[in-house]
Design a protein around this motif. Structure first.
Motif, PDB file in Angstrom:
ATOM      1  N   ILE A 142       0.876  -1.179   0.000  1.00  0.00           N
ATOM      2  CA  ILE A 142       0.000   0.000   0.000  1.00  0.00           C
ATOM      3  C   ILE A 142       0.916   1.233   0.000  1.00  0.00           C
ATOM      4  N   LYS A 143       0.580   2.226  -0.815  1.00  0.00           N
ATOM      5  CA  LYS A 143       1.417   3.435  -0.877  1.00  0.00           C
ATOM      6  C   LYS A 143       1.528   4.061   0.506  1.00  0.00           C
ATOM      7  N   THR A 144       2.765   4.161   0.982  1.00  0.00           N
ATOM      8  CA  THR A 144       3.006   4.621   2.355  1.00  0.00           C
ATOM      9  C   THR A 144       3.975   5.796   2.352  1.00  0.00           C
ATOM     10  N   VAL A 145       3.639   6.802   3.157  1.00  0.00           N
ATOM     11  CA  VAL A 145       4.530   7.958   3.320  1.00  0.00           C
ATOM     12  C   VAL A 145       4.979   8.016   4.780  1.00  0.00           C
ATOM     13  N   GLU A 146       6.281   8.160   4.975  1.00  0.00           N
ATOM     14  CA  GLU A 146       6.834   8.299   6.326  1.00  0.00           C
ATOM     15  C   GLU A 146       6.875   9.783   6.686  1.00  0.00           C
ATOM     16  N   VAL A 147       6.379  10.110   7.866  1.00  0.00           N
ATOM     17  CA  VAL A 147       6.328  11.513   8.317  1.00  0.00           C
ATOM     18  C   VAL A 147       7.022  11.648   9.668  1.00  0.00           C
ATOM     19  N   HIS A 148       7.768  12.720   9.817  1.00  0.00           N
ATOM     20  CA  HIS A 148       8.335  13.085  11.121  1.00  0.00           C
ATOM     21  C   HIS A 148       8.065  14.549  11.387  1.00  0.00           C
ATOM     22  N   LEU A 149       7.732  14.852  12.616  1.00  0.00           N
ATOM     23  CA  LEU A 149       7.490  16.241  13.007  1.00  0.00           C
ATOM     24  C   LEU A 149       8.793  17.045  12.953  1.00  0.00           C
ATOM     25  N   SER A 150       9.851  16.436  13.449  1.00  0.00           N
ATOM     26  CA  SER A 150      11.145  17.121  13.506  1.00  0.00           C
ATOM     27  C   SER A 150      11.973  16.773  12.269  1.00  0.00           C
TER      28      SER A 150
END
Ligand code: DQA
Length: 146
Positions: free
Chosen positions: A94-102
């Motif tokens: 499944i198309k996945t995007v990794e996100v980080h606040l910092s």
């Protein structure tokens, strides 16, 4: 379009933990923001938070059977060593995007490496909660392209 948003360990402590790095918004504020940004784009958002690796993996598997179009994941510190979460993302395709606040690249050396990112269509970091909305745009665009 259905998108699963996963927040990993310690993200439930936003607003309490290291405010200089993660900001003063608490976790509920960030969840409300994610929901609103989803509504604006007509995306059906499911929010999931866990401090437990196996629960995150089970939720990724569930997304396959429930036919999710995309996953947005902030894996917290699992980013840097969880081959099991990386394998789970690869397994469900499944198309996945990794996100980080910092901005993990501007922090300690051990945070510079993500073992999850190679299983994702991309990584967004350093823009606090805006990163989740940016990830929605990326999933929408990449879904149209295919
Ligand atoms: C984080 C960055 C990680 O290195 C850290 O362990 C977190 C939060 C972020 O959103 O910036 O828990 O994923």
């Amino acid at each position: 379009m259905k998108v699963l948003v996963i927040n990993g360990p310690n993200l439930n402590m936003l607003g309490v933990r290291e405010k200089g790095i993660y900001g003063t918004k608490d976790f509920q504020d960030v969840c409300d923001y994610i929901k609103e940004e989803g509504q604006k784009r007509n995306i059906d958002i499911k929010l999931f938070q866990s401090n437990i690796e196996g629960e995150i993996i089970n939720e990724i598997h569930k997304a396959y059977y429930e036919k999710y179009d995309g996953i947005i994941i902030n894996p917290g510190a699992y980013t840097h060593y969880s081959y099991a979460i990386m394998d789970a993302i690869k397994a469900v395709n499944i198309k996945t995007v990794e996100v980080h606040l910092s901005n993990i690249h501007a922090r300690e050396e051990f945070r510079h490496k993500s073992v999850i990112a190679p299983a994702c269509i991309g990584q967004i970091c350093g823009f606090k909660e805006l990163g989740y909305a940016m990830a929605m745009e990326a999933i929408m665009q990449c879904t149209m392209d295919n």
